[in-house]
Design a protein around this motif. Structure first.
Motif, PDB file in Angstrom:
ATOM      1  N   ALA A  26     -37.957  58.107  49.869  1.00  0.00           N
ATOM      2  CA  ALA A  26     -38.097  59.446  50.457  1.00  0.00           C
ATOM      3  C   ALA A  26     -37.419  60.500  49.586  1.00  0.00           C
ATOM      4  O   ALA A  26     -37.962  61.598  49.384  1.00  0.00           O
ATOM      5  CB  ALA A  26     -37.497  59.456  51.864  1.00  0.00           C
ATOM      6  N   LEU A  27     -36.246  60.178  49.046  1.00  0.00           N
ATOM      7  CA  LEU A  27     -35.545  61.129  48.180  1.00  0.00           C
ATOM      8  C   LEU A  27     -36.324  61.375  46.888  1.00  0.00           C
ATOM      9  O   LEU A  27     -36.339  62.498  46.363  1.00  0.00           O
ATOM     10  CB  LEU A  27     -34.140  60.611  47.868  1.00  0.00           C
ATOM     11  N   GLU A  28     -36.987  60.341  46.372  1.00  0.00           N
ATOM     12  CA  GLU A  28     -37.809  60.521  45.177  1.00  0.00           C
ATOM     13  C   GLU A  28     -38.990  61.446  45.469  1.00  0.00           C
ATOM     14  O   GLU A  28     -39.311  62.337  44.673  1.00  0.00           O
ATOM     15  CB  GLU A  28     -38.310  59.164  44.666  1.00  0.00           C
ATOM     16  N   LEU A  29     -39.615  61.278  46.628  1.00  0.00           N
ATOM     17  CA  LEU A  29     -40.751  62.132  46.992  1.00  0.00           C
ATOM     18  C   LEU A  29     -40.297  63.560  47.298  1.00  0.00           C
ATOM     19  O   LEU A  29     -41.045  64.521  47.082  1.00  0.00           O
ATOM     20  CB  LEU A  29     -41.478  61.540  48.200  1.00  0.00           C
ATOM     21  N   LEU A  30     -39.061  63.699  47.783  1.00  0.00           N
ATOM     22  CA  LEU A  30     -38.522  65.021  48.100  1.00  0.00           C
ATOM     23  C   LEU A  30     -38.389  65.884  46.845  1.00  0.00           C
ATOM     24  O   LEU A  30     -38.380  67.109  46.925  1.00  0.00           O
ATOM     25  CB  LEU A  30     -37.165  64.871  48.788  1.00  0.00           C
ATOM     26  N   ASP A  31     -38.294  65.245  45.684  1.00  0.00           N
ATOM     27  CA  ASP A  31     -38.241  65.987  44.424  1.00  0.00           C
ATOM     28  C   ASP A  31     -39.597  66.606  44.066  1.00  0.00           C
ATOM     29  O   ASP A  31     -39.673  67.487  43.208  1.00  0.00           O
ATOM     30  CB  ASP A  31     -37.796  65.060  43.280  1.00  0.00           C
ATOM     31  N   THR A  32     -40.665  66.146  44.746  1.00  0.00           N
ATOM     32  CA  THR A  32     -42.009  66.648  44.465  1.00  0.00           C
ATOM     33  C   THR A  32     -42.453  67.705  45.468  1.00  0.00           C
ATOM     34  O   THR A  32     -43.005  68.737  45.096  1.00  0.00           O
ATOM     35  CB  THR A  32     -43.028  65.485  44.477  1.00  0.00           C
ATOM     36  N   VAL A  33     -42.218  67.451  46.748  1.00  0.00           N
ATOM     37  CA  VAL A  33     -42.638  68.386  47.798  1.00  0.00           C
ATOM     38  C   VAL A  33     -41.514  68.576  48.808  1.00  0.00           C
ATOM     39  O   VAL A  33     -40.658  67.692  48.983  1.00  0.00           O
ATOM     40  CB  VAL A  33     -43.912  67.884  48.531  1.00  0.00           C
ATOM     41  N   PRO A  34     -41.509  69.712  49.516  1.00  0.00           N
ATOM     42  CA  PRO A  34     -40.454  69.984  50.504  1.00  0.00           C
ATOM     43  C   PRO A  34     -40.691  69.270  51.831  1.00  0.00           C
ATOM     44  O   PRO A  34     -41.263  69.834  52.773  1.00  0.00           O
ATOM     45  CB  PRO A  34     -40.517  71.509  50.674  1.00  0.00           C
ATOM     46  N   LEU A  35     -40.266  68.037  51.916  1.00  0.00           N
ATOM     47  CA  LEU A  35     -40.418  67.251  53.136  1.00  0.00           C
ATOM     48  C   LEU A  35     -39.361  67.642  54.163  1.00  0.00           C
ATOM     49  O   LEU A  35     -38.298  68.174  53.832  1.00  0.00           O
ATOM     50  CB  LEU A  35     -40.290  65.760  52.812  1.00  0.00           C
ATOM     51  N   ARG A  36     -39.654  67.335  55.424  1.00  0.00           N
ATOM     52  CA  ARG A  36     -38.688  67.556  56.506  1.00  0.00           C
ATOM     53  C   ARG A  36     -38.562  66.269  57.317  1.00  0.00           C
ATOM     54  O   ARG A  36     -39.525  65.512  57.447  1.00  0.00           O
ATOM     55  CB  ARG A  36     -39.143  68.667  57.451  1.00  0.00           C
ATOM     56  N   ILE A  37     -37.399  66.036  57.870  1.00  0.00           N
ATOM     57  CA  ILE A  37     -37.202  64.881  58.743  1.00  0.00           C
ATOM     58  C   ILE A  37     -38.033  65.069  60.016  1.00  0.00           C
ATOM     59  O   ILE A  37     -38.049  66.146  60.613  1.00  0.00           O
ATOM     60  CB  ILE A  37     -35.715  64.717  59.110  1.00  0.00           C
ATOM     61  N   ASP A  38     -38.744  64.020  60.410  1.00  0.00           N
ATOM     62  CA  ASP A  38     -39.541  64.053  61.635  1.00  0.00           C
ATOM     63  C   ASP A  38     -38.774  63.299  62.716  1.00  0.00           C
ATOM     64  O   ASP A  38     -38.574  62.089  62.609  1.00  0.00           O
ATOM     65  CB  ASP A  38     -40.904  63.402  61.395  1.00  0.00           C
ATOM     66  N   ARG A  39     -38.336  64.005  63.732  1.00  0.00           N
ATOM     67  CA  ARG A  39     -37.526  63.399  64.791  1.00  0.00           C
ATOM     68  C   ARG A  39     -38.368  62.961  65.980  1.00  0.00           C
ATOM     69  O   ARG A  39     -37.839  62.451  66.959  1.00  0.00           O
ATOM     70  CB  ARG A  39     -36.445  64.383  65.233  1.00  0.00           C
ATOM     71  N   LEU A  40     -39.687  63.192  65.902  1.00  0.00           N
ATOM     72  CA  LEU A  40     -40.581  62.868  67.011  1.00  0.00           C
ATOM     73  C   LEU A  40     -41.684  61.940  66.536  1.00  0.00           C
ATOM     74  O   LEU A  40     -42.303  62.178  65.494  1.00  0.00           O
ATOM     75  CB  LEU A  40     -41.209  64.140  67.587  1.00  0.00           C
ATOM     76  N   SER A  41     -41.928  60.892  67.285  1.00  0.00           N
ATOM     77  CA  SER A  41     -43.071  60.022  67.000  1.00  0.00           C
ATOM     78  C   SER A  41     -44.344  60.701  67.493  1.00  0.00           C
ATOM     79  O   SER A  41     -44.301  61.727  68.194  1.00  0.00           O
ATOM     80  CB  SER A  41     -42.890  58.679  67.714  1.00  0.00           C
ATOM     81  N   LYS A  42     -45.488  60.142  67.166  1.00  0.00           N
ATOM     82  CA  LYS A  42     -46.751  60.699  67.663  1.00  0.00           C
ATOM     83  C   LYS A  42     -46.814  60.621  69.192  1.00  0.00           C
ATOM     84  O   LYS A  42     -47.350  61.506  69.850  1.00  0.00           O
ATOM     85  CB  LYS A  42     -47.936  59.960  67.033  1.00  0.00           C
ATOM     86  N   ALA A  43     -46.245  59.550  69.741  1.00  0.00           N
ATOM     87  CA  ALA A  43     -46.190  59.443  71.206  1.00  0.00           C
ATOM     88  C   ALA A  43     -45.329  60.565  71.792  1.00  0.00           C
ATOM     89  O   ALA A  43     -45.687  61.171  72.811  1.00  0.00           O
ATOM     90  CB  ALA A  43     -45.645  58.077  71.616  1.00  0.00           C
TER      91      ALA A  43
END
Length: 509
Positions: A181-198
């Motif tokens: 996740a940290l490697e991908l964060l260097d490419t795009v601005p990701l955010r932590i998702d605290r909610l599942s689809k349910a």
């Protein structure tokens, strides 16, 4: 057990994410995008939701798969929960197929065996997700399935779009999820998702309020090593921080801001307490101070608008309090939105992922000598006794003549008292309970006295600034400053008594 790290990505960043260097390594093994249609079922009373479970039937081509997921735990976007899955022959749940997977004497086992509940099941919402899957095999031998999801969650009340990244651990250690996740964060601005689809689906059906979460009691084994104790304490603090993130992001509950800030203070105190044997990684303390400061402004104005102004007697000036309170509440709301933005930021996402990775892989061992590793393997009990004695002595020194100290030195004494309180709570399970209760009772009373005075000092500064920015509140702010100053002066003897009571005590051991 399902281990899955969930992150959000903006729709406009999906293409950049697909071209991340990491995906280039696995592109040849990627599966063709496919549509996943999942219908979630529950009773009209939402029995499964109330039981912290979700039940769905997913359609993939001509196949039907039934899945029951339990609540489990969430930390820095990492969901760890029990999952029961298997094929079914139609588009509706077949609960009897779960009987062999879930013991009868458990709450989920009773739930799926209840014929009345089974008869009441009905569709409550549907997710329609276009998913691209990339299998990733790491040099460590860990295997991760990376999924890019784009679609909607549809319910009677409407539709919610979703674009997300899910990293599911198929084999190996959870820390590999944070690393990727940290490697991908260097490419795009990701955010932590605290909610599942349910969670997102149910949120369309029920307005759910995220309650503020207080710290849980730390329970240490008396045979624990220093390193084991640190891990337990740090995770306990981090649990409190992350349990309040949703409440802070919602922007509605000032109590969540307060409790997340408390969790951060406890974590910083724990890092300071163990610093001589387990040093934090470079930059960690700076980042923790940053997020704490983002929460601090909101909390300071909330306290002023609420409890501190309540100490001021405006009964003879009723028309003056309202402009002051309204101005304070508006500033508090603005700062609460700033706090929410900080918790939703890429910077905080990076902090949360780096900290979770460091704790998971025991990153403090990197660069340690054999002697240092041996030291943190020794019993924590003697270490705890030394820490409690040292922090107690520092408080006694800083608190000398406490009631007559100036604001700066009294604040230093207050910080020392807070550190003693946290250290005592961290190690209380290693000490006789009666001694701890007696000590903490006196310390809590002292902290309350110091806390009220500190709130008054902060209030004076804020009210002084308010007079310049809100002319309508200037008169009321001036009156409140004067009244609070008189209350502090009148509190002199009370503080002397609280200090006299505490300084007679010795730290528990």
């Amino acid at each position: 057990m399902e281990r899955e790290l969930k992150l959000r990505v903006a729709k406009e960043d999906l293409d950049a994410l697909r071209h991340a260097p990491l995906f280039a390594k696995v592109e040849s093994a990627a599966e063709a995008p496919r549509l996943l249609t999942s219908t979630y079922f529950d009773t009209p009373a939402l029995t499964f939701r109330d039981s912290k479970a979700s039940l769905r039937v997913r359609t993939v081509g001509t196949d039907r798969v039934q899945t029951l997921k339990l609540q489990g735990s969430v930390q820095a976007g990492l969901f760890e929960r029990d999952e029961f899955e298997g094929p079914v022959g139609s588009d509706v749940p077949e609960l009897e197929r779960l009987h062999d997977q879930i013991p009868e004497d458990t709450d989920p086992g009773k739930l799926v065996r209840d014929a009345l509940i089974g008869a009441q099941l009905e569709p409550v919402f549907v997710t329609r997700i276009n998913r691209s899957v990339f299998p990733l095999h790491l040099p460590s031998g860990d295997e991760i399935e990376i999924a890019l999801d784009e679609g909607t969650i549809d319910a009677k009340m409407g539709s919610v779009p979703i674009t997300a990244l899910e990293l599911e651990l198929k084999q190996g250690q959870p820390e590999s999820l944070y690393s990727v996740a940290l490697e991908l964060l260097d490419t795009v601005p990701l955010r932590i998702d605290r909610l599942s689809k349910a969670d997102l689906g149910y949120a369309q059906l029920v307005a759910e309020h995220s309650e503020a979460v207080k710290a849980q009691r730390v329970q240490l084994d008396k045979r624990a090593s220093i390193e084991e104790a640190f891990s337990v304490i740090a995770r306990n603090c981090l649990d409190q921080v992350q349990a309040n993130e949703r409440g802070v992001v919602s922007g509605h509950d000032p109590s969540s801001v307060h409790q997340m800030r408390v969790g951060l203070r406890r974590l910083r105190s724990a890092l300071d307490l163990f610093a001589t044997v387990i040093p934090a990684y470079p930059g960690l303390n700076d980042e923790l101070r940053w997020i704490a400061s983002e929460l601090g402004a909101a909390r300071d104005w909330e306290v002023l608008a609420g409890s501190t102004l309540d100490h001021a007697d405006f009964k003879d000036h009723p028309d003056e309090i309202q402009p002051v309170r309204q101005a304070c509440e508006k500033i508090a709301v603005d700062n609460r939105q700033r706090a929410a933005a900080a918790v939703e930021s890429v910077r905080y996402t990076r902090l949360a992922l780096q900290l979770a990775l460091w704790l998971s892989r025991k990153g403090w061992r990197d660069g340690m000598s054999d002697e240092q590793r041996e030291a943190i393997g020794s019993l924590v009990k003697p270490f705890a006794e030394d820490v409690l004695r040292s922090r107690h002595r520092k408080l006694i020194k800083r608190g000398k003549g406490l009631a007559d100290l100036d604001d700066h030195r009294r604040h230093r004494a207050r910080i020392a008292a807070k550190k003693v309180r946290y250290a005592t709570e961290f190690f209380e399970s290693l000490c006789p309970r009666r001694a701890v209760l007696h000590y903490v009772d006196a310390l809590t009373a002292l902290q309350d006295g110091l806390g009220w005075r500190n709130d008054a000092v902060v209030a004076d500064q804020l009210l002084k600034a308010l007079s310049k920015t809100s002319p309508d509140a200037a008169s009321g702010a001036a009156f409140a400053r004067g009244f609070l100053a008189s209350r502090v002066a009148a509190d002199h003897q009370t503080l002397k008594k609280l200090w006299k009571r505490f300084r007679r005590l010795s730290p528990p051991r």
